[in-house]
Structures are given as C-alpha cells and as structure tokens.
Design a protein around this motif. Structure first.
Motif, PDB file in Angstrom:
ATOM      1  N   TRP A 489       0.816  -1.215   0.000  1.00  0.00           N
ATOM      2  CA  TRP A 489       0.000   0.000   0.000  1.00  0.00           C
ATOM      3  C   TRP A 489       0.855   1.272   0.000  1.00  0.00           C
ATOM      4  CZ3 TRP A 489      -2.157  -4.521   1.216  1.00  0.00           C
ATOM      5  CH2 TRP A 489      -3.523  -4.713   1.031  1.00  0.00           C
ATOM      6  N   VAL A 490       2.112   1.144   0.411  1.00  0.00           N
ATOM      7  CA  VAL A 490       3.018   2.297   0.403  1.00  0.00           C
ATOM      8  C   VAL A 490       3.422   2.538  -1.051  1.00  0.00           C
ATOM      9  CG1 VAL A 490       5.206   3.232   1.245  1.00  0.00           C
ATOM     10  CG2 VAL A 490       3.815   1.762   2.722  1.00  0.00           C
ATOM     11  N   THR A 491       2.783   3.528  -1.664  1.00  0.00           N
ATOM     12  CA  THR A 491       2.916   3.758  -3.111  1.00  0.00           C
ATOM     13  C   THR A 491       3.455   5.161  -3.360  1.00  0.00           C
ATOM     14  OG1 THR A 491       0.547   4.294  -3.060  1.00  0.00           O
ATOM     15  CG2 THR A 491       1.151   2.102  -3.808  1.00  0.00           C
ATOM     16  N   PRO A 492       4.764   5.312  -3.393  1.00  0.00           N
ATOM     17  CA  PRO A 492       5.383   6.644  -3.483  1.00  0.00           C
ATOM     18  C   PRO A 492       5.117   7.365  -4.807  1.00  0.00           C
ATOM     19  CG  PRO A 492       7.038   4.917  -3.653  1.00  0.00           C
ATOM     20  CD  PRO A 492       5.775   4.246  -3.265  1.00  0.00           C
ATOM     21  N   ASN A 493       4.685   6.647  -5.846  1.00  0.00           N
ATOM     22  CA  ASN A 493       4.442   7.289  -7.138  1.00  0.00           C
ATOM     23  C   ASN A 493       2.987   7.689  -7.333  1.00  0.00           C
ATOM     24  OD1 ASN A 493       7.155   7.079  -8.026  1.00  0.00           O
ATOM     25  ND2 ASN A 493       6.816   4.925  -8.542  1.00  0.00           N
ATOM     26  N   SER A 494       2.193   7.655  -6.262  1.00  0.00           N
ATOM     27  CA  SER A 494       0.801   8.090  -6.351  1.00  0.00           C
ATOM     28  C   SER A 494       0.734   9.581  -6.676  1.00  0.00           C
ATOM     29  CB  SER A 494       0.079   7.824  -5.030  1.00  0.00           C
ATOM     30  OG  SER A 494       0.087   6.451  -4.714  1.00  0.00           O
TER      31      SER A 494
END
Length: 663
Positions: A489-494
């Motif tokens: 869930w850790v999505t840095p490119n959101s």
C-alpha cells in the motif's frame, strides 16, 4: 429419630450426599469420595490444587517478520477428569475413502455416564482450562468431543455436525495445536530441575513446569462442543493429505487417526467404503495405540514442526483391517490409527487442495516470489506411483481474471509433489474491482497428451484495498502473517503523494531527502505533516487486526483514495505519510499494535515515532511526543514488543523481500 449414616449405619449422618440423596457421616464421605462415586458439584469434593500459574504456550509464536512465516508452539491438552466415568457408544463409524489422498470419517455416538453428570466438566480441575487452551462459547466451557490425528501435511475439517438425533445443527470449534494429550488425573507442578549438564543455563537448578501422567503425542485436530449425555452426536470430517507416501509401484498409504477421549468406547457398526478406482491392500491395518506413563519437564517450549517425528505412546497392537469385526469395544483410552494401503489402477494420481477460499488481489501476484513455493493458497498434489520419471503438463487459470498458465513438471519415481499454482492476475481488471466477487479457478493435468485430471472451484476474489492478515498451511503447523504486505500500500508514485510533496517543498524551499541531521529531517518531515493536516483529517473507523482472535478482512485505503476522501483512519494516514517519506528516500516503519497503527522513521542512530490520529489538532512536535508515548507502551528500548500482537514493518526490508508498491 437419629438419621444414621447410610453407609456405615453406625454413627449419625451429618451431610447429605448429592449422589444418593441420603445422609452420610464425614468419615465415610472421606473414605468413599471419588470421581466415579461422587457428584463433583458437592462442596466436600476437593478442587485439584496446582502450585504454579498455568502458561499457555499457544500464545507464543516464532515470527519471521520479513515474510510473516510463523511457527506455532506445542500445547498440552489435559482431558477432564470427568471423562474417566464416561462411556461412548458409537452407533456407526463409517470411513469413505474418496481418493488417494482424501477421506471422510463419519461418527454417530452418544455419551453416557456411570452417574449423574452436572455442569462439572472442569469444575474441580479448573486449572486445565488455562493450560489446555480450552474453548468457550457464550460463557459455556466446551469439551474435546472428538480428536482426529493426521500426518503433518494433512488437514482435517468437519463437514457436518448434528445433535439431538440429527434434528439440530451442532457448531464445532476446531483447534490444531495439541501434540501432547494427557489423560484424566494427569498433574502439573513447578519443580526445581537439575541442569548442571546443560551449559545454556546460568545456575545449577531451574524452576520449570513438570507434567506427569499418562500421555500420547502426535499431531491432533481437536473438535470442541457442548458436552451432553442426552444428545446423539453425528459428525463428519474430511481429511486431505498433501504428502502421500508411495510404498511401492501403484501402492500408496492413506493415514488417519481417531481418538474418542473416553474411558470406554463401544463400536456397534463399522464400515469402510471406496470407489472402484483403487482397492484396499490386504496389508492395511488398524493400530490401537495406548497411552504411557510419562514425565515431561518443560524447560523450554518446542515448536510443533520440530516435534512431529517425536511421537510417544505406551504401546500398540496391530489388527488387519480385513479381519476387523463390525462390532467391537475397548475399555481403555486408545488412539485408532488406520493405515490404508491402496492399490491403484493408474500410475499418476492428482488432486487439488486449497489453503484458503479467498484470493487477496492486493498481494496474490507476489506470493510466489516472497515464499518461493513454501506457501500457496492453491496446491496441486500429484503422486507418481510408477518406477520411472514421468513428465506431465499442468494447465490452470482463473477464468476471466488471469492468463492461461502452462507448466511442465517432472515427477520422481514413487514420489509425491505438492505444486503451488499461481495464476498471474490481470492488473487492469483488478483496478476496476471495488467489491467482493466470485471467480472460478480451473486446472487440467495431462500425461502423454491425455487429460488425466481436471477440477474447478469457486473462489472469493477480494478487492484491491482489502487486507487479509493471516493464513495457515494445510497441516496447521505453520501460520503466515501477512503484515509485511502492508508495504504494498506504500505507493510513493501516487499522484496525491507527488502533490503533497510539491506543496510541502514550497514551504521549506525544497527537500534534501534522507539525512542523519536531526534538524534537517524534522524540518522536512514536519513540513509533510503540516501539509497533510491541511488536506486530511483523522476519521474514526475500525482498524483492528487483532479484534477477537482474527479479523479476516480489513479495508486499507491507498494514498490516492485517502486524499480524495480528505482523511482516513490510523492505518490510512500512516500509509499516506510512509508513501511520502519513501518517495523522498526515507526509511518508514509501519507499526501495528492492538487496534492501532502509528508511524516510525528509521535512521542509523535514532528513530522518530509519529502519531497520526491527531493530525490537524496537534503540532508536529506534539505528534512526536505522542508517538514516543505509544511506542514506549508497546515496545522496550530494543524495540522488542512488551505484549502480543505488536509488530514493526520495515518498508525497506519488505522491498528486499520482493514486496513492491501496488502501482
């Protein structure tokens, strides 16, 4: 008129016996007092005394945090003393051999007592409740009605349970932790043990728990329900084995054990049924296994998986199944271990087994890399009963959700393979999935271009933002906690993460990223915290990975959805902040404690802990103070948990374990 003692008839009776209803003197009461004679609800019947605090090792687990693989510890099961006066009459015991690795056992039985039975299953030996991890339902103590024994890689589940002559359904509770079963009147105490020859101990003597009594040990599935002598119980169990032993060409072994934990068991009717695809070899036998006297010093706990081969019993006798009468009984506690040797017509046998009925779309596609074949929700069991290597083709898919997968497998002679099946899910379809849906898994097995096996099963497909935190293998010896998959869930490119970072950067003239300078990092993380607080608020929604025994499904929002919702609960906000931090090169920690989550940021020489639930209400500095308070409550100075169900998920380590962002 003086009421004389009904037993000695000489002195005055001063007590009314609950069993006979007559007056009895104190001397005779003490002399004849026993489990067989007395109603144990009598105030004069003594409680068992224990000189140590029972320790339930079922709560202890070995967890590899990076991938969640967990080994459970063995737990003793102390049968209630009351079972020593119970007769179990089995109206019918039927064993249906369905396949080379699958069977159904059906038992219809009634329980009778040598005397009146009240609400006393554990009334006078109450310590066994804690020590044996006894089950409760609606504040009622349950009893271990049936114990099924299987091999390490086998699973046993009940498929039907009724009572009151089949008129009502009966809900059984299954536990699969007991390797050691102790008969009634077994004892436990704390003793000083001589450990002079064990250098791992600092002193010559250690105080340890000692179990004493009659014991038999093996892998057990214990089925609990209300104890009642007025009911006729009808239960059916399905056994599936993932590790089939091939004895010789086209001859395999199917093992199952049955233990009805009562002093006397009478079998009135016994039958075995099978299909025409195989026959029961004449060498098949029933082993009646007794309990033996034993003293067990619990100097340390032994994981279940390390102890499966250390079976202990008092002795056994073998009886060929072909010579077993349809009516028989035994007056002693016995395991009935069936060894069915099956003659097969075909050289290759296959069967599909499932560890779960849920396909967790959020991390299904990465399970293969993370577990390297050690765990799979779907397993194909194939036995090569020939004396040559066999080449087979396996074709499988989830209809409409995955591509058609084709694998070539080489089977060793006289061997069984458990093949994990991982159809790759279509990301485009998953991105549109917002609700639970039903999908069909389909498999075909070919040998020499001939279809030899096919099967299908409906499975529950969970939406992308649904998190399921645990599962167990078929044999129930290992548990898999999927904590680390929260890193998906850790999505840095959101898009929302990029936006927050850009807006926060304007307030501090840009970001330097990962640094060991406390002033720099607090300025940058503080800017992120303040910018998030302008856009989002904490929303009180349940986040409880440990509510009760298991919270099966938990919705965790991805950062873009948290942003569009203008807020989220504790885990949603932690995930959002962790995504921002990873984008900037920081090392975020997702910390899970009972019914809560907070954030950590890891550096070489220090760690910052941040509470996110009061965002917008308290300052960044105050959020750090609150984060430290929570952390000190649940972890010590070495970051070891102070209580159960507390875990730190290192996102950087998750990436090393092939757990990558969802987008």
């Amino acid at each position: 008129m003086i009421n004389k003692c009904t037993v000695c008839k000489r002195v005055k009776g001063k007590r009314r016996c609950l069993k006979s209803g007559q007056m009895i003197c104190s001397k005779c009461c003490g002399e004849i007092r026993s489990w067989i004679y007395c109603n144990t609800e009598c105030e004069y019947f003594p409680y068992e005394v224990l000189n140590y605090t029972p320790y339930n090792s079922q709560k202890a687990e070995l967890i590899t945090v990076s991938n969640g693989m967990t080994t459970k510890f063995e737990v003793p099961l102390f049968l209630p003393n009351l079972f020593d006066v119970i007769t179990c009459t089995v109206k019918e015991l039927r064993i249906d051999l369905l396949d080379f690795n699958k069977a159904i056992v059906s038992i219809s039985f009634k329980l009778d007592s040598d005397r009146e039975v009240g609400n006393e299953i554990y009334l006078k030996d109450n310590w066994k409740i804690q020590t044996s991890n006894v089950q409760f339902r609606n504040d009622t103590i349950l009893a271990p009605l049936v114990i099924m024994s299987t091999s390490q890689s086998s699973n046993c589940n009940y498929v039907q349970a009724k009572c009151k002559y089949g008129e009502s359904s009966l809900s059984l509770i299954k536990t699969s932790y007991s390797l050691n079963v102790w008969l009634p009147h077994a004892r436990s105490s704390s003793k000083n043990i001589d450990v002079k020859d064990m250098p791992e101990f600092e002193s010559d003597y250690v105080s340890a728990v000692v179990h004493q009594g009659r014991l038999a040990s093996k892998k057990n599935d214990v089925f609990w329900a209300e104890f009642n002598t007025k009911f006729e119980y009808k239960v059916s169990f399905q056994i599936e084995n993932a590790d089939v032993h091939i004895k010789q060409k086209q001859l395999s072994l199917l093992y199952l054990g049955i233990f009805l934990p009562y002093k006397k068991v009478i079998i009135e009717k016994y039958t075995v049924n099978k299909p025409n695809s195989f026959s029961i070899n004449e060498e098949s036998f029933l082993a009646l296994q007794t309990f033996g006297d034993y003293e067990d010093k619990r100097l340390w706990e032994i994981p279940l998986e390390l102890n499966f081969g250390n079976n202990y019993h008092g002795g056994f006798v073998k009886k060929l199944i072909s010579e077993l009468p349809s009516i028989y009984h035994f007056d002693e506690y016995l395991y009935k271990d069936y060894f069915f040797f099956l003659n097969h017509d075909d050289e290759i046998s296959a069967n599909l087994l499932f560890n779960t009925e849920n396909i967790v779309s959020a991390y299904f596609n990465v399970l293969k890399e993370v577990y390297d074949g050690k765990y799979s929700p779907i397993i194909l069991v194939i036995s090569n009963m020939s004396e040559q290597i066999r080449k087979i083709k396996v074709v499988y898919e989830i209809k409409g959700l995955s591509d058609r997968c084709i694998e070539t497998v080489y089977l060793e002679p006289l061997n069984t393979s458990s093949i994990p099946l991982f159809p790759i899910l279509n990301d485009i379809y998953l991105s549109k999935l917002n609700e639970h849906s039903s999908v069909q898994f389909f498999v075909e097995v070919y040998y020499k271009d001939t279809l030899i096996y096919e099967d299908s099963k409906r499975l529950n497909l969970l939406p992308k933002e649904t998190f399921v935190y645990d599962s167990e293998d078929l044999g129930k010896s290992n548990k898999y906690y999927f904590y680390s998959f929260l890193s998906r869930w850790v999505t840095p490119n959101s898009v929302s993460v990029e936006r927050i970072i850009n807006e926060a950067a304007q307030s501090i003239s840009g970001f330097e990223g990962m640094s060991e300078d406390l002033g720099t990092v607090t300025k940058e993380i503080g800017a992120l915290y303040r910018q998030i607080s302008l856009k989002m608020k904490y929303v009180s929604k349940t986040f409880s990975l440990y509510k009760g025994t298991t919270s099966l499904h938990q919705k965790v929002h991805l950062p873009d959805n948290t942003f569009s919702n203008s807020g989220g609960n504790c885990i949603d906000l932690v995930i959002f902040m962790a995504s921002c931090l990873e984008k900037l090169g920081y090392y975020p920690l997702i910390i899970i404690v009972p019914e809560h989550s907070y954030l950590g940021i890891k550096f070489d020489k220090f760690t910052i802990f941040l509470e996110m639930t009061q965002i917008g209400e308290i300052s960044f500095d105050e959020a750090i103070i609150e984060g430290n308070k929570v952390h000190d409550q649940y972890f010590n100075i070495n970051n070891n948990p102070r209580e159960e169900n507390c875990v730190i998920i290192d996102v950087k380590e998750s990436r090393k374990a092939q757990i990558f962002p969802m987008n």
